[in-house]
Design an enzyme around this catalytic site. Structure first.
Site, PDB file in Angstrom:
ATOM      1  N   GLY A  46       0.828  -1.188   0.000  1.00 40.40           N
ATOM      2  CA  GLY A  46       0.000   0.000   0.000  1.00 40.40           C
ATOM      3  C   GLY A  46       0.861   1.236   0.000  1.00 40.40           C
ATOM      4  O   GLY A  46       2.033   1.203   0.388  1.00 40.40           O
ATOM      5  N   GLN A  51       2.858   9.939   1.243  1.00 41.39           N
ATOM      6  CA  GLN A  51       4.122   9.217   1.278  1.00 41.39           C
ATOM      7  C   GLN A  51       5.000   9.504   0.063  1.00 41.39           C
ATOM      8  O   GLN A  51       6.175   9.190   0.076  1.00 41.39           O
ATOM      9  CB  GLN A  51       3.887   7.709   1.378  1.00 41.39           C
ATOM     10  N   CYS A  88       6.087  -0.037   7.366  1.00 41.17           N
ATOM     11  CA  CYS A  88       5.687   1.084   6.520  1.00 41.17           C
ATOM     12  C   CYS A  88       6.879   1.519   5.673  1.00 41.17           C
ATOM     13  O   CYS A  88       7.998   1.610   6.185  1.00 41.17           O
ATOM     14  CB  CYS A  88       5.209   2.237   7.396  1.00 41.17           C
ATOM     15  N   LEU A  89       6.613   1.794   4.408  1.00 42.25           N
ATOM     16  CA  LEU A  89       7.688   2.245   3.531  1.00 42.25           C
ATOM     17  C   LEU A  89       8.273   3.584   3.979  1.00 42.25           C
ATOM     18  O   LEU A  89       9.417   3.885   3.664  1.00 42.25           O
ATOM     19  CB  LEU A  89       7.181   2.342   2.088  1.00 42.25           C
ATOM     20  N   HIS A 130      -4.379   1.241   7.554  1.00 43.37           N
ATOM     21  CA  HIS A 130      -3.027   1.821   7.604  1.00 43.37           C
ATOM     22  C   HIS A 130      -2.914   2.994   6.624  1.00 43.37           C
ATOM     23  O   HIS A 130      -2.438   4.068   6.985  1.00 43.37           O
ATOM     24  CB  HIS A 130      -2.012   0.725   7.267  1.00 43.37           C
ATOM     25  N   GLU A 131      -3.362   2.774   5.384  1.00 40.49           N
ATOM     26  CA  GLU A 131      -3.251   3.837   4.376  1.00 40.49           C
ATOM     27  C   GLU A 131      -4.182   5.004   4.694  1.00 40.49           C
ATOM     28  O   GLU A 131      -3.823   6.161   4.493  1.00 40.49           O
ATOM     29  CB  GLU A 131      -3.515   3.290   2.972  1.00 40.49           C
ATOM     30  N   HIS A 134      -2.559   7.350   7.030  1.00 46.51           N
ATOM     31  CA  HIS A 134      -1.619   8.278   6.378  1.00 46.51           C
ATOM     32  C   HIS A 134      -2.329   9.550   5.931  1.00 46.51           C
ATOM     33  O   HIS A 134      -1.772  10.644   6.004  1.00 46.51           O
ATOM     34  CB  HIS A 134      -0.949   7.624   5.166  1.00 46.51           C
TER      35      HIS A 134
END
Length: 162
Positions: A46, A51, A88-89, A130-131, A134
């Site tokens: 995701g 991000q 997480c990226l 999660h997304e 963000h």
């Protein structure tokens, strides 16, 4: 399509609430395409627009060869809880134990501006939640019950990058 740089923890854009998309156009579709390519290149499941440095309410998730693209998502319903270990990226080298909904239902717009609904359980519920966080300026480390350095963890395959 183009790869975009992933913004890392410490950049203030990750702490801000993303702005509504006022019109779905070619620029937004290009953003979606770039986000998918960037997510895949970085082995994520995701990616949210903040991000990649774009403060707009857009995210993508890819699980089991299905791509979910949501513009201006809203949470319609959640049920139950699950405690999962996630990464997480934007927060490389760390994983955290986070409580997420066991079920989530969201509505939003697709890449053509049509209203859609997405429902998920298990890992999809985790990824969608999660997304969405963000877009609210929340990182998993803000919610984590426990945070671990990835180098300290035995490689057991339970960690999912988002």
């Amino acid at each position: 399509m183009a790869l975009r740089n992933i913004v890392k923890e410490g950049d203030e854009i990750l702490t801000k609430r993303a702005k509504e998309v006022t019109g779905v156009n070619d620029r937004i579709r290009q953003l979606l395409d770039d986000m998918i390519e960037t997510m895949r290149e970085n082995d994520g499941i995701g990616l949210a627009a903040p991000q990649v440095g774009v403060l707009r309410r857009v995210f993508v998730v890819e699980l089991e060869d299905k791509i979910y693209e949501l513009i201006n998502p809203e949470i319609v319903k959640t049920e139950g809880t699950q405690t999962v270990e996630e990464g997480c990226l934007s927060v490389p080298d760390y994983v955290g134990t986070v409580e997420r909904p066991a079920y989530i239902k969201m509505k939003g717009l697709d890449r053509n501006g049509n209203e859609i609904e997405v429902e998920g359980t298990e890992l999809l519920a985790v990824a969608l939640s999660h997304e969405y966080d963000h877009l609210e300026g929340i990182l998993f480390v803000d919610k984590a019950l426990e945070i671990k350095d990835i180098d300290e963890i035995e490689n057991d395959g339970d960690t999912d990058e988002q």
